[in-house]
Enzyme design. Structure first.
Site, PDB file in Angstrom:
ATOM      1  N   ARG A 271      11.814  70.606 121.309  1.00 37.38           N
ATOM      2  CA  ARG A 271      12.012  71.005 122.706  1.00 37.38           C
ATOM      3  C   ARG A 271      11.908  72.515 122.833  1.00 37.38           C
ATOM      4  O   ARG A 271      12.497  73.261 122.052  1.00 37.38           O
ATOM      5  CB  ARG A 271      13.381  70.525 123.214  1.00 37.38           C
ATOM      6  CG  ARG A 271      13.516  69.010 123.160  1.00 37.38           C
ATOM      7  CD  ARG A 271      14.780  68.506 123.788  1.00 37.38           C
ATOM      8  NE  ARG A 271      14.867  67.052 123.644  1.00 37.38           N
ATOM      9  CZ  ARG A 271      15.872  66.307 124.075  1.00 37.38           C
ATOM     10  NH1 ARG A 271      16.881  66.872 124.698  1.00 37.38           N
ATOM     11  NH2 ARG A 271      15.865  64.992 123.885  1.00 37.38           N
ATOM     12  N   ARG A 286      21.850  73.921 120.337  1.00 38.22           N
ATOM     13  CA  ARG A 286      20.637  73.840 121.166  1.00 38.22           C
ATOM     14  C   ARG A 286      19.479  74.448 120.372  1.00 38.22           C
ATOM     15  O   ARG A 286      19.322  75.660 120.313  1.00 38.22           O
ATOM     16  CB  ARG A 286      20.838  74.573 122.485  1.00 38.22           C
ATOM     17  CG  ARG A 286      19.754  74.303 123.534  1.00 38.22           C
ATOM     18  CD  ARG A 286      20.019  75.095 124.794  1.00 38.22           C
ATOM     19  NE  ARG A 286      21.267  74.726 125.426  1.00 38.22           N
ATOM     20  CZ  ARG A 286      21.398  73.745 126.327  1.00 38.22           C
ATOM     21  NH1 ARG A 286      20.340  73.040 126.679  1.00 38.22           N
ATOM     22  NH2 ARG A 286      22.572  73.466 126.864  1.00 38.22           N
ATOM     23  N   GLU A 358      28.252  67.340 124.816  1.00 37.34           N
ATOM     24  CA  GLU A 358      27.392  66.154 124.849  1.00 37.34           C
ATOM     25  C   GLU A 358      26.782  65.857 123.480  1.00 37.34           C
ATOM     26  O   GLU A 358      26.260  66.751 122.813  1.00 37.34           O
ATOM     27  CB  GLU A 358      26.256  66.357 125.856  1.00 37.34           C
ATOM     28  CG  GLU A 358      25.316  65.154 125.939  1.00 37.34           C
ATOM     29  CD  GLU A 358      23.951  65.506 126.509  1.00 37.34           C
ATOM     30  OE1 GLU A 358      22.995  64.792 126.189  1.00 37.34           O
ATOM     31  OE2 GLU A 358      23.857  66.517 127.245  1.00 37.34           O
ATOM     32  N   SER A 361      23.372  60.666 125.597  1.00 35.62           N
ATOM     33  CA  SER A 361      23.193  60.400 127.016  1.00 35.62           C
ATOM     34  C   SER A 361      22.537  59.026 127.133  1.00 35.62           C
ATOM     35  O   SER A 361      21.449  58.812 126.600  1.00 35.62           O
ATOM     36  CB  SER A 361      22.309  61.479 127.651  1.00 35.62           C
ATOM     37  OG  SER A 361      22.335  61.401 129.055  1.00 35.62           O
ATOM     38  N   ARG A 399      24.004  67.448 116.120  1.00 36.11           N
ATOM     39  CA  ARG A 399      25.291  67.633 116.792  1.00 36.11           C
ATOM     40  C   ARG A 399      26.392  66.798 116.132  1.00 36.11           C
ATOM     41  O   ARG A 399      27.555  67.196 116.129  1.00 36.11           O
ATOM     42  CB  ARG A 399      25.160  67.298 118.278  1.00 36.11           C
ATOM     43  CG  ARG A 399      24.309  68.308 119.031  1.00 36.11           C
ATOM     44  CD  ARG A 399      24.452  68.203 120.531  1.00 36.11           C
ATOM     45  NE  ARG A 399      23.633  69.207 121.210  1.00 36.11           N
ATOM     46  CZ  ARG A 399      23.709  69.507 122.495  1.00 36.11           C
ATOM     47  NH1 ARG A 399      24.580  68.863 123.252  1.00 36.11           N
ATOM     48  NH2 ARG A 399      22.935  70.426 123.019  1.00 36.11           N
TER      49      ARG A 399
END
Length: 435
Positions: A271, A286, A358, A361, A399
């Protein structure tokens, strides 16, 4: 993609629903395109009716020995005009499709209405955050202190937002992915898949990364291609295995008894993090490259909300087995993803940040992706009908590694290995620096 019939028959309701997501529907633009479409279609139908009448007249003239040449000339003229109108109609339909591709999904009635992420709704908390008797380190301090997490080398190789893992920490990262896959396949009934990491543009349209979110993707160009070729043959690194798993049913009509399909894959994800400048620059939260175990379900439309609860439970099971405290959030209309009608976020407790963050999701996209992909099944009457698609992280591996490091840290900077993972590390109970 939204059903165009919704806009044609209840444009005001669609506009109101999109407004809860902070999206303003250009109703005037849609109505203008619709008027143009109707005008062209009406004229095309009229021309076809005239051509049909002339064809009968030509037959009658020939049967009576008359001269059909003038009639044939008229038919030829009308044919040229009809082809022109067909091109116009194709152009209008293309504009309508582009218009629809820019619109997000309509949210489900149970999705909380809100104007920002601050209005997401906490549904439940599971587990109690550990009380530490010593100053808590974050994962960066822990990993660097062990000599196993190296951002300097990663930056030298690739730039910012990459990490370099070594030794037992790298092995723990691999163990987490294997553990997740084993649970989802062995206990939850998913089929494990190995998928491409590079896809073409049409694949990304199916799962909504294109055209709207191209800036979030890493584009790749094959060697030996010219600049002109690069634009026409551009491919992309996947940002999630949702892309490849969901598109595996693109342009297919499934048998009803083939549903539900439950697919999982462990892949790297890439990403660009466009628009995230300055956010989470420290550590592994991130990154441009990270690993994820993805869950995808393709289901009968009547079953998709039960499937959402099930899929979310599958992701929660990983956190529970690792004994990591977490909470479940229902995302509000302002924070929900582009393709989703309803989403639950799982947020794991990170002692180093003193916050929940988070880690998964889980979303029901209803028929939104399926309409783009033309992914269908045969209903009880044997007619093709759009499936519903769901996806969720089960979990984000990096994560989860961060969460394990921070929640299982010891005062001396070593890290206990969760009981559920020890067999994956040959019985290793503690990660410690070589002395």
């Amino acid at each position: 993609m939204l059903d165009v019939q919704l806009l044609r028959h209840d444009l005001a309701r669609v506009a109101d629903s999109l407004a809860t997501r902070g999206v303003t529907l250009d109703s005037a633009r849609f109505e203008s395109l619709e008027r143009e479409r109707k005008t062209v279609q009406t004229r095309t139908q009229e021309l076809q009716a005239t051509r049909n009448a002339l064809s009968k007249a030509i037959g009658a003239a020939r049967a009576g020995g008359g001269d059909a040449a003038p009639l044939l000339a008229q038919v030829a003229e009308l044919g040229d005009e009809q082809k022109r109108l067909e091109r116009e109609l194709d152009a209008v339909q293309a504009q309508l499709r582009e218009f629809l591709l820019e619109l997000p999904n309509l949210t489900h009635a149970t999705t909380p209405v809100g104007r920002s992420a601050g209005e997401n709704v906490e549904l439940r908390r599971v587990g109690t955050p550990r009380a530490f008797a010593f100053p808590v380190r974050d994962h960066v301090e822990l990993g660097e202190g062990l000599g196993m997490l190296d951002f300097e080398t990663a930056a030298k190789l690739s730039g910012a937002r990459f990490s370099f893992l070594r030794g037992p920490l790298a092995r723990l990262h691999r163990a987490l992915a294997q553990f997740m896959l084993d649970i989802h396949v062995g206990e939850h009934g998913y089929t494990e898949c190995y998928t491409p990491y590079i896809v073409d543009a049409s694949t990304l349209v199916g799962t909504t990364q294109l055209p709207k979110f191209e800036a979030d993707m890493f584009a790749v160009i094959r060697g030996g291609k010219t600049a002109a070729d690069a634009d026409s043959e551009r491919q992309y690194l996947i940002s999630t295995a949702e892309i490849t798993l969901t598109n595996s049913v693109r342009e297919r009509i499934l048998a009803s008894d083939a549903l539900p399909l439950k697919l999982t894959a462990h892949t790297p994800c890439f990403r660009s993090e466009a628009g995230s400048y300055g956010k989470d620059t420290r550590g592994m939260i991130r990154q441009h490259q990270f690993d994820k175990v993805e869950l995808v379900q393709v289901v009968h439309p009547d079953d998709s909300y039960a499937a959402l609860e099930e899929l979310t439970g599958h992701a929660e099971a990983i956190l529970s087995k690792l004994e990591l405290p977490y909470r479940v959030m229902a995302l509000c209309t302002a924070d929900i993803g582009f393709a989703a009608a309803k989403t639950y976020d799982l947020e794991v407790w990170l002692p180093g940040q003193n916050a929940y963050r988070e880690i998964s999701s889980c979303s029901n996209c209803e028929a939104f992706q399926a309409r783009r992909m033309q992914a269908r099944y045969r209903n009880a009457q044997g007619k093709p009908e759009l499936v519903h698609t769901l996806n969720g992280s089960g979990l984000a591996v990096g994560r989860t590694l961060v969460a394990v490091m921070e929640n299982y840290q010891r005062e001396d900077g070593t890290i206990d290995v969760p009981q559920a993972l020890r067999s994956y590390l040959g019985g290793l109970a503690t990660i410690a620096a070589d002395r």
